[in-house]
Design a protein around this motif. Structure first.
Motif, mmCIF file in Angstrom:
data_model
loop_
_atom_site.group_PDB
_atom_site.id
_atom_site.type_symbol
_atom_site.label_atom_id
_atom_site.label_comp_id
_atom_site.label_asym_id
_atom_site.label_seq_id
_atom_site.Cartn_x
_atom_site.Cartn_y
_atom_site.Cartn_z
ATOM 1 N N VAL A 201 0.827 -1.203 0.000
ATOM 2 C CA VAL A 201 0.000 0.000 0.000
ATOM 3 C C VAL A 201 0.865 1.258 0.000
ATOM 4 O O VAL A 201 0.527 2.257 -0.644
ATOM 5 C CB VAL A 201 -0.967 -0.021 1.203
ATOM 6 C CG1 VAL A 201 -0.217 -0.131 2.510
ATOM 7 C CG2 VAL A 201 -1.848 1.200 1.209
ATOM 8 N N ARG A 205 -0.099 2.565 -3.861
ATOM 9 C CA ARG A 205 -1.479 2.990 -3.694
ATOM 10 C C ARG A 205 -1.550 4.473 -3.377
ATOM 11 O O ARG A 205 -0.564 5.092 -2.968
ATOM 12 C CB ARG A 205 -2.169 2.195 -2.583
ATOM 13 C CG ARG A 205 -2.429 0.744 -2.937
ATOM 14 C CD ARG A 205 -3.314 0.631 -4.138
ATOM 15 N NE ARG A 205 -3.608 -0.746 -4.501
ATOM 16 C CZ ARG A 205 -4.131 -1.116 -5.652
ATOM 17 N NH1 ARG A 205 -4.424 -0.207 -6.566
ATOM 18 N NH2 ARG A 205 -4.373 -2.383 -5.914
ATOM 19 N N GLY A 209 -6.860 3.789 -2.054
ATOM 20 C CA GLY A 209 -6.313 2.445 -1.906
ATOM 21 C C GLY A 209 -5.779 2.182 -0.519
ATOM 22 O O GLY A 209 -5.931 1.078 0.016
#
Length: 261
Positions: A201, A205, A209
């Motif tokens: 992440v 992201r 996200g």
């Protein structure tokens, strides 16, 4: 890892690297990490080749032939820089036209809520990016592919350069929080931090996200905490039984001797 995703392998390597960083870097560990990184870079094209069909490989080989010879060996790695492709998609899509502020908050909050509690089907931000943003550059939408958007591309598509600044600030704060979670001595917080690192992440992201993965990680961390408590309680009970037996043994032996005397 071979046919679908390299995330499990990358997550394992990251966990080892974090462990080494906590213990402290030495020349031997730096040497091992350097050789491992070199081997990973060399093996990357081979792993990528296993995922591609013969027709796709031939098309990519023809495309690579147009690049300088010094660049061709690293083309498989360059193609896998998803965030570079995401920035290209966002540029072609245009700044600030992806979704309204209301839609942004609705999707972000929806990412925190578990799927069984939602009335509608949850669609991941990677799939949304593929359908709504990547289609602007490819001309076709593929709902079966989940793409990494990154905070730069996401912020630009949401609100231009202001969105990029806000996304960078958010991810910087998230990185600091995750680093504190990993070093926590509380099982739930430490598990949450490790999960946020294992899911890439922080590396691929954006805001939506990150919130989406946070919702999943909280659920898994809670389950890991329950397992930890169960195992800990069983271990504590066994230890108490063993200690009680060890404390009772000398007393019974002494009493036996006094009766015989």
């Amino acid at each position: 890892m071979v046919s679908a995703s390299k995330t499990p392998l990358i997550a394992a390597i990251l966990c080892v690297a974090i462990r080494v960083a906590i213990l402290g870097w030495t020349r031997q560990r730096l040497r091992v990490v350097g050789w491992a990184a070199t081997a990973a870079v060399l093996a990357f094209p081979l792993l990528q080749q296993l995922k591609l069909s013969a027709d796709t490989s031939s098309i990519l080989n023809e495309a690579e032939a147009g690049y300088p010879a010094i660049v061709q060996p690293v083309m498989p790695i360059i193609r896998r820089f998803d965030l570079f492709s995401a920035v290209t998609d966002a540029t072609l899509f245009g700044p600030g036209g992806w979704m309204s502020a209301e839609e942004f908050w609705r999707r972000s909050i929806g990412g925190l809520i578990p799927q069984p509690l939602l009335l509608a089907e949850k669609i991941g931000v990677g799939t949304m990016w593929s359908v709504e943003i990547r289609s602007a550059s490819l001309g076709t939408a593929n709902s079966e592919v989940s793409l990494a958007e990154g905070f730069i591309a996401e912020g630009y598509a949401l609100n231009g350069y202001i969105g990029v600044v806000l996304g960078a600030t958010f991810m910087a704060i998230a990185a600091l929080l995750v680093s504190n979670l990993i070093s926590s001595y509380r099982p739930f917080l430490a598990s949450l931090g490790m999960l946020l690192v294992s899911y890439p992440v922080l590396f691929e992201r954006g805001i939506i996200g990150t919130v989406e993965v946070l919702g999943k990680s909280v659920q898994v961390a809670a389950l890991m905490w329950l397992i930890y408590m169960m195992v800990s309680s069983v271990s504590t009970a066994r230890l108490r039984v063993q200690n009680s037996k060890q404390l009772a043994l000398p007393t019974s032996t002494i009493r036996g001797k006094s009766k015989s005397d």
